[in-house]
Scaffold this motif. Structure first.
Motif, PDB file in Angstrom:
ATOM      1  N   TYR A   6       7.411   3.709  -0.885  1.00  0.00           N
ATOM      2  CA  TYR A   6       7.535   3.672   0.570  1.00  0.00           C
ATOM      3  C   TYR A   6       8.815   2.921   0.933  1.00  0.00           C
ATOM      4  O   TYR A   6       8.851   1.692   0.887  1.00  0.00           O
ATOM      5  N   GLY A   8      10.501   2.757   3.850  1.00  0.00           N
ATOM      6  CA  GLY A   8      10.552   2.158   5.183  1.00  0.00           C
ATOM      7  C   GLY A   8      11.895   2.414   5.837  1.00  0.00           C
ATOM      8  O   GLY A   8      12.857   2.831   5.182  1.00  0.00           O
ATOM      9  N   CYS A   9      11.936   2.149   7.155  1.00  0.00           N
ATOM     10  CA  CYS A   9      13.116   2.538   7.944  1.00  0.00           C
ATOM     11  C   CYS A   9      14.391   1.848   7.470  1.00  0.00           C
ATOM     12  O   CYS A   9      15.451   2.458   7.396  1.00  0.00           O
ATOM     13  N   SER A  10      14.299   0.554   7.126  1.00  0.00           N
ATOM     14  CA  SER A  10      15.506  -0.214   6.789  1.00  0.00           C
ATOM     15  C   SER A  10      16.230   0.370   5.581  1.00  0.00           C
ATOM     16  O   SER A  10      17.450   0.483   5.575  1.00  0.00           O
ATOM     17  N   HIS A  12      16.431   3.193   4.563  1.00  0.00           N
ATOM     18  CA  HIS A  12      17.130   4.448   4.848  1.00  0.00           C
ATOM     19  C   HIS A  12      18.219   4.271   5.905  1.00  0.00           C
ATOM     20  O   HIS A  12      18.797   5.242   6.354  1.00  0.00           O
ATOM     21  N   SER A  13      18.438   3.023   6.342  1.00  0.00           N
ATOM     22  CA  SER A  13      19.469   2.828   7.368  1.00  0.00           C
ATOM     23  C   SER A  13      20.339   1.615   7.041  1.00  0.00           C
ATOM     24  O   SER A  13      21.340   1.737   6.335  1.00  0.00           O
ATOM     25  N   ASN A  40       5.835   7.438   7.685  1.00  0.00           N
ATOM     26  CA  ASN A  40       6.215   6.998   9.023  1.00  0.00           C
ATOM     27  C   ASN A  40       6.449   5.491   9.048  1.00  0.00           C
ATOM     28  O   ASN A  40       6.108   4.791   8.092  1.00  0.00           O
ATOM     29  N   CYS A  41       6.976   5.007  10.136  1.00  0.00           N
ATOM     30  CA  CYS A  41       7.256   3.572  10.299  1.00  0.00           C
ATOM     31  C   CYS A  41       5.979   2.760  10.129  1.00  0.00           C
ATOM     32  O   CYS A  41       4.904   3.170  10.538  1.00  0.00           O
ATOM     33  N   ASP A  62       0.326   6.093   6.044  1.00  0.00           N
ATOM     34  CA  ASP A  62       1.106   6.152   4.799  1.00  0.00           C
ATOM     35  C   ASP A  62       0.207   5.921   3.587  1.00  0.00           C
ATOM     36  O   ASP A  62       0.351   6.564   2.555  1.00  0.00           O
ATOM     37  N   CYS A  77      10.509  -3.506   1.108  1.00  0.00           N
ATOM     38  CA  CYS A  77      10.690  -4.346   2.290  1.00  0.00           C
ATOM     39  C   CYS A  77       9.486  -5.252   2.465  1.00  0.00           C
ATOM     40  O   CYS A  77       8.341  -4.808   2.436  1.00  0.00           O
ATOM     41  N   CYS A  80       7.259  -4.267   5.516  1.00  0.00           N
ATOM     42  CA  CYS A  80       6.424  -3.089   5.257  1.00  0.00           C
ATOM     43  C   CYS A  80       5.257  -3.468   4.349  1.00  0.00           C
ATOM     44  O   CYS A  80       4.111  -3.128   4.610  1.00  0.00           O
TER      45      CYS A  80
END
Lengths: 289, 659, 165
Positions: A6, A8-10, A12-13, A40-41, A62, A77, A80
């Motif tokens: 997993y 998580g958003c971070s 991938h950014s 998802n987040c 998730d 993370c 997460c």
């Protein structure tokens, strides 16, 4: 060893270097990562402050997908990981709540899989001995302050895999890499990540205290396991230095970056250039990179 | 045909207001065996009791039923009444028509109907009653006190003063207990040793007191008045009859170890007395750490001992002795605050516990009374005291208040200011000062000694340079606070002795979820246990300060003296009884008995044809039996019964109530 | 959950109302008759406390005092049903609090079995209630009696084992 991954958003950014080095390290150590499809987040850091059920449902969706994969989840993370562990903890002995959550996500969540932080997987499941065997370029002379932040090992009832006040997992990994660790006071203090945009004054104070303690303990750099912490300690260092009229110049690594480096990966592939405080100067001076 | 008299009590309006007495009387008159019915305004009063006695004589009654309050209230009163009139005390039954009827049922018709049923139950039961005799047992005129702290010493002195012999068994090499470790005592700031050591000496010199230090209770058998106790006298490796306590041995001993008495802050030798005022002032050899015991070489103590008192070959001795009463005074242990990772106990040397501070400030302690912090010997200027460390924290498994910490923290604050002019900061949840002179003492700490009291918890202690930063919250101001301290004192909780539950099992007494021993009644029998003849004194029953401990010790002593002053003890006759004729000798009753009161015995029996056979039957030791009746249900043939609560009794009661 | 319910679960039996309910309606003016067996040290004292605290409860229960819940032979319970009791309460000290240290543990085991036996005899197991009520739980005693009375009232008269109708 295979995990449902997993990111998580971070990752991938803002923290792609964490993601890349996570994959590098896992590949080296034989940890297979199967990314959860359509994840998802997790809801960090605001959901649990606004809607309790939502804050459980987001990670549960998730986790339900991981259940279908039949794999335990690994989350690099800390935020997460913490949300997932919290969800598992709260729904563990509460069938009613689990049912409610399942209704919200429109899929059955049974609570059969575990959630682990990447640090736990590498430090506890793989262990420093295996890590040490893979080291090609020991990080000799590098003195790091291992920083866990507030979410990785707390609250102990939810996490419980390392001491909540004086954890040692990351120290053991760093020692295995040949680095030196410092005994310091602020390894589990909050860096103020969730306020990094809204209340920079608070963030400056909290971050200052952490940087100050790391410096006082004689560290050359901070090593962390959370994209929020890294963003704050690294990205807000300028603000802190300006506010408190002081100089730290403490690079903030992801522990996977240092592991990749010690495993002999090319330094230019480890994303050091993305850091606000460029660590390359320090690494050159120690003749590590 | 029995001649039962029924006496219905009004209890003023308590019963008569809600139950129709006349109806109850009329119904009772028609019950089998009832020959006489009477009502009284207060049956328990003198005229009420006299009326029963008069009726017994005039009506020639052979059984009595009193319909009144709970038997738990007045059963003994009325037993005395009937036996005063020449009737056996056990030919009485009570119908509880007050607590179980008039006080709980507002409907008079339904209440009256129930009262009639309850009277019928008693009438049916009493018809089955038979005269029972109380037996008497001898009392061994000697008391055992387990634990030689202030509680045990006080209890032993009181018993000895009353002229009864008493033995103190203490597991450490000296009596004195925790009180000997303390420096000053609140709220008077008396020196602890100054008030304790005279008592220790008194105990040692009293003709009626035998001290058994370095000894432990191993086994307890028997019952009230007749306990047989096995005491393990651990090998001291010293011939105490020769030893003069001169101290040459421990000055010559080369093995240095952390001193338990100084909580590791100071050192002792492998041959040692725990502290200078120890009683007896005779050393023990710590076998585990003695160089001779480990390697077979050294013997320095033996070489230098002028009295020839060293006895390496001494072995543990088991001593069996009889006692009439036992007082348990095993005290408490200070809780190890390591589970509070945020306070850094064990991680930072200058984070110490309250008891460790007592040793630091004590003139005979490792620093000779100079308050120096353990890390670098510096005299601290700012000291943080954290209260409720462990206490009142369910997450740490200690839900209770340890009762003494508020006061000893105030004492520490005063001592810090008085001795080294250090500034004390006390983090507290509540300050609890219910005791004579306690609130005034706390006031003294804040007003005369300027202790800063901060209401809130400390969230973290960390090292910054040579300071310990204590982060916390002042909940009264709603602000975060950070105090930079030179030393931190944790007012750690009082917890049970580690072996408390084991000793409880040896003694057959009960303990609560916190492993403190349970008193027989929280309010009315605070020093007795549920096991007759065993009493409690001091902190083994729950956290206590010194005045309270001493008071309880004297109370326990007076209970023991009362018991020992009796020539004979009367026993309750309501015990199990075997019908040997139908007992099959399976002995299923034996393991079920919690008192080990049942055993098999072989009887001889003549059977058809004139032959005599031998067979095993159950046999009850009436002195051990407490009459619980667990055996009766286990008995397959129905041979086992409890007098006063026989199967026939209970079945008759069921029948009476279902009519 | 009461010991009954636990017993029923342990036995794998359905926890809902039993199917052997009374066939004929209760006669006019019928009141449940409940026999209580109470140990002297806890439950009897608890019932006394309900009295001294004036906590009201239905007058349907009649209590028989025994030394310990370990003294209560299941035979007594069967006898009560035979003599026409509609419900039975067996009560003692909380596990761990027995005055005789272990009596209530034996009672607990016995009544797990006894409840199943009662059901085997055709009596609704709900008619036998086993509860731990301490000397300080006057309110719990009153509540227990109230609940049990209402439960028995709903079940109707016990006719299965009753010898005379």
């Amino acid at each position: 060893m295979k995990y449902a991954y997993y990111p998580g958003c971070s990752l991938h950014s803002t923290a792609t270097e964490y993601e890349e080095t996570t994959r590098t390290v896992c590949a080296t150590l034989g940890v297979e990562l199967a990314e959860i499809p359509d994840w998802n987040c997790c809801g960090a850091t605001s959901a649990h402050a606004t809607n309790h059920l939502l804050s459980l449902a987001l990670p549960a969706r998730d986790l339900a997908k991981a259940e279908q994969m039949g794999l335990d989840v690994v989350a690099p993370c800390a935020a997460c990981y913490n949300r997932m562990a919290q969800t598992i903890h709260e729904t563990k002995d509460n069938e009613v709540l689990r049912h409610k959550v399942s209704q919200v996500i429109g899929a059955e969540y049974q609570g059969t899989v575990k959630a682990k932080s990447l640090l736990e997987v590498l430090a506890a499941d793989i262990g420093p001995k295996v890590v040490e065997a893979k080291v090609q370029k020991p990080l000799k002379g590098l003195k790091v302050a291992a920083y866990y932040g507030c979410l990785l090992v707390r609250p102990p009832a939810v996490t419980g895999w390392d001491d909540a006040e004086n954890p040692q997992s990351m120290e053991r990994l760093m020692t295995a890499l040949g680095a030196e660790t410092v005994d310091w006071s602020h390894k589990t203090e909050c860096c103020g990540a969730s306020l990094t945009i809204s209340r920079t004054d608070i963030v400056a104070k909290l971050t200052h205290d952490i940087l100050d303690a790391a410096k006082a303990a004689g560290a050359d750099a901070i090593v962390c396991a959370c994209p929020m912490c890294q963003a704050n300690l690294d990205g807000r260092q300028g603000l802190v230095e300006k506010t408190y009229k002081t100089q730290y110049h403490l690079p903030v690594f992801y522990f996977t970056q240092l592991m990749s480096l010690a495993f002999g990966k090319e330094p230019y592939k480890l994303g050091f250039a993305r850091h606000s405080i460029d660590p390359r100067e320090l690494l050159h001076s120690k003749e590590i990179a | 045909m029995r001649r039962v008299g029924v006496f219905v009590c009004w209890c003023g309006s308590n019963i008569a207001g809600m139950v129709d007495i006349e109806q109850v009387k009329a119904a009772a008159a028609k019950m089998p065996n009832v020959v006489y019915v009477e009502d009284n305004k207060y049956t328990c009063s003198e005229p009420g009791q006299a009326a029963i006695q008069k009726a017994i004589k005039e009506q020639n009654l052979d059984r009595v039923v009193v319909a009144a309050c709970s038997p738990r209230m007045h059963e003994n009163t009325f037993r005395r009444t009937v036996s005063g009139a020449g009737l056996n005390a056990y030919l009485l039954e009570i119908a509880n028509i007050r607590e179980h009827c008039s006080w709980v049922h507002p409907d008079k018709a339904a209440g009256t109907k129930k009262a009639v049923d309850l009277v019928r139950r008693a009438v049916y039961k009493v018809a089955k009653n038979v005269p029972l005799q109380r037996a008497s047992i001898d009392v061994t005129k000697k008391a055992l006190v387990i634990g030689g702290g202030i509680a045990g010493i006080q209890a032993a002195l009181d018993i000895a003063d009353a002229g009864q012999p008493v033995v103190i068994v203490e597991k450490t090499p000296s009596i004195g207990g925790h009180m000997a470790q303390l420096d000053k005592t609140f709220p008077t700031l008396d020196c602890s040793a100054c008030i304790l050591t005279p008592k220790m000496v008194d105990a040692a010199q009293n003709q009626n007191i035998t001290l058994m230090t370095w000894s432990e209770v191993e086994k307890v058998e028997g019952y009230i008045g007749n306990f047989t106790v096995t005491i393990r006298k651990k090998a001291r490796h010293i011939d105490t009859t020769k030893c003069t306590g001169c101290g040459i041995c421990w000055s010559k001993c080369p093995a240095k170890l952390p001193s338990e008495f100084d909580l590791g802050l100071g050192q002792r030798k492998a041959i040692y007395v725990p502290f200078p005022q120890a009683i007896p002032n005779k050393p023990v050899i710590d076998e585990k750490n003695c160089i001779y015991f480990k390697t077979g070489k050294c013997k320095a103590c033996q070489i230098f001992c002028p009295a020839g008192a060293i006895a390496f070959d001494q072995k543990d001795e088991l001593i069996e002795e009889k006692f009439g009463a036992i007082i348990v005074a095993t005290g408490y242990e200070q809780w190890d605050p390591s589970p509070y990772g945020e306070y850094g106990y064990g991680r930072y040397k200058d984070v110490i516990t309250g008891l460790e501070f007592e040793r630091l400030v004590n003139a005979s302690g490792p620093t000779e009374g100079k308050i120096k912090r353990p890390s670098d010997g510096k005299i601290p200027k700012d000291v943080v005291i954290i209260q409720c460390v462990g206490s009142r924290d369910e997450a740490k498994g200690i839900p209770y208040c340890s009762k003494t910490c508020c006061m000893y923290s105030a004492k520490h604050a005063i001592l810090l200011d008085e001795k080294i002019h250090a500034h004390p900061y006390v983090f507290y949840m509540d300050v609890r000062t219910p005791g004579k002179g306690y609130e005034e003492f706390y006031k003294r700490a804040t007003e005369e000694h300027h202790a800063t009291y901060i209401r809130g918890r400390v969230s973290k202690v960390y090292q910054k340079g040579d300071k310990l930063v204590c982060l916390g919250e002042d909940t009264l101001l709603g602000k975060k606070v950070a105090v930079e301290a030179d030393m931190v004192i944790l007012a750690s909780a009082m917890v049970h002795q580690p072996a408390a539950s084991k000793l409880a099992q040896t003694l057959g007494i009960s303990y609560d979820q916190n492993h403190f021993y349970t008193e027989a009644h929280a309010k009315l029998r605070p020093v007795e246990t549920n096991t007759a003849g065993i009493f409690l004194a001091g902190a083994c029953q729950g956290p206590k300060d010194i005045p309270e401990t001493v008071a309880q010790a004297s109370a326990a002593a007076s209970k023991a003296i009362g018991l020992l002053s009796k020539a004979k003890l009367e026993t309750e006759p309501l015990v199990a009884q075997v019908n040997e004729g139908i007992c099959s000798g399976c002995l299923w009753c034996k393991p079920i008995c919690p008192y080990k009161a049942i055993d098999g015995k072989v009887i001889k029996e003549r059977i058809a044809g004139g032959k005599t056979i031998e067979r095993t039957v159950a046999s009850v030791n009436a002195s051990l039996c407490q009459g619980c009746g667990a055996c009766t249900v286990a008995c397959r043939t129905g041979a086992m019964n409890v007098l006063g609560f026989t199967n026939e009794h209970i079945l008759a009661e069921v029948d009476a109530l279902c009519l | 959950m009461s010991v009954n319910e636990k017993a029923a679960q342990a036995a794998g039996a359905a926890t809902g109302p039993s199917t052997v309910a009374a066939a004929t309606p209760a006669p006019e003016g019928w009141e449940p008759k409940i026999i209580g067996f109470a140990c002297n040290w806890c439950t009897y004292a608890g019932a006394d406390l309900a009295g001294t605290s004036r906590i009201q409860y239905p007058p349907n229960i009649r209590v028989i005092r025994v030394p310990c819940s370990g003294r209560i032979n299941p035979q007594f319970v069967v006898r009560a049903f035979q003599r026409g009791a509609d419900g039975v309460l067996v009560a003692g000290c909380h596990p761990g609090d027995c005055h005789y240290s272990t009596g209530n543990y034996f009672a607990r085991r016995r009544y797990l079995l006894a409840t199943r036996f009662i059901e085997y005899l055709g009596v609704e197991p709900e008619r036998l209630e086993v509860r731990w009520i301490s000397g300080s739980e006057g309110q719990k005693f009153a509540d227990t009696v109230r609940e049990l009375t209402e439960k028995i009232r709903a079940l109707g008269p016990q006719r299965r084992l009753r010898e005379t109708l």
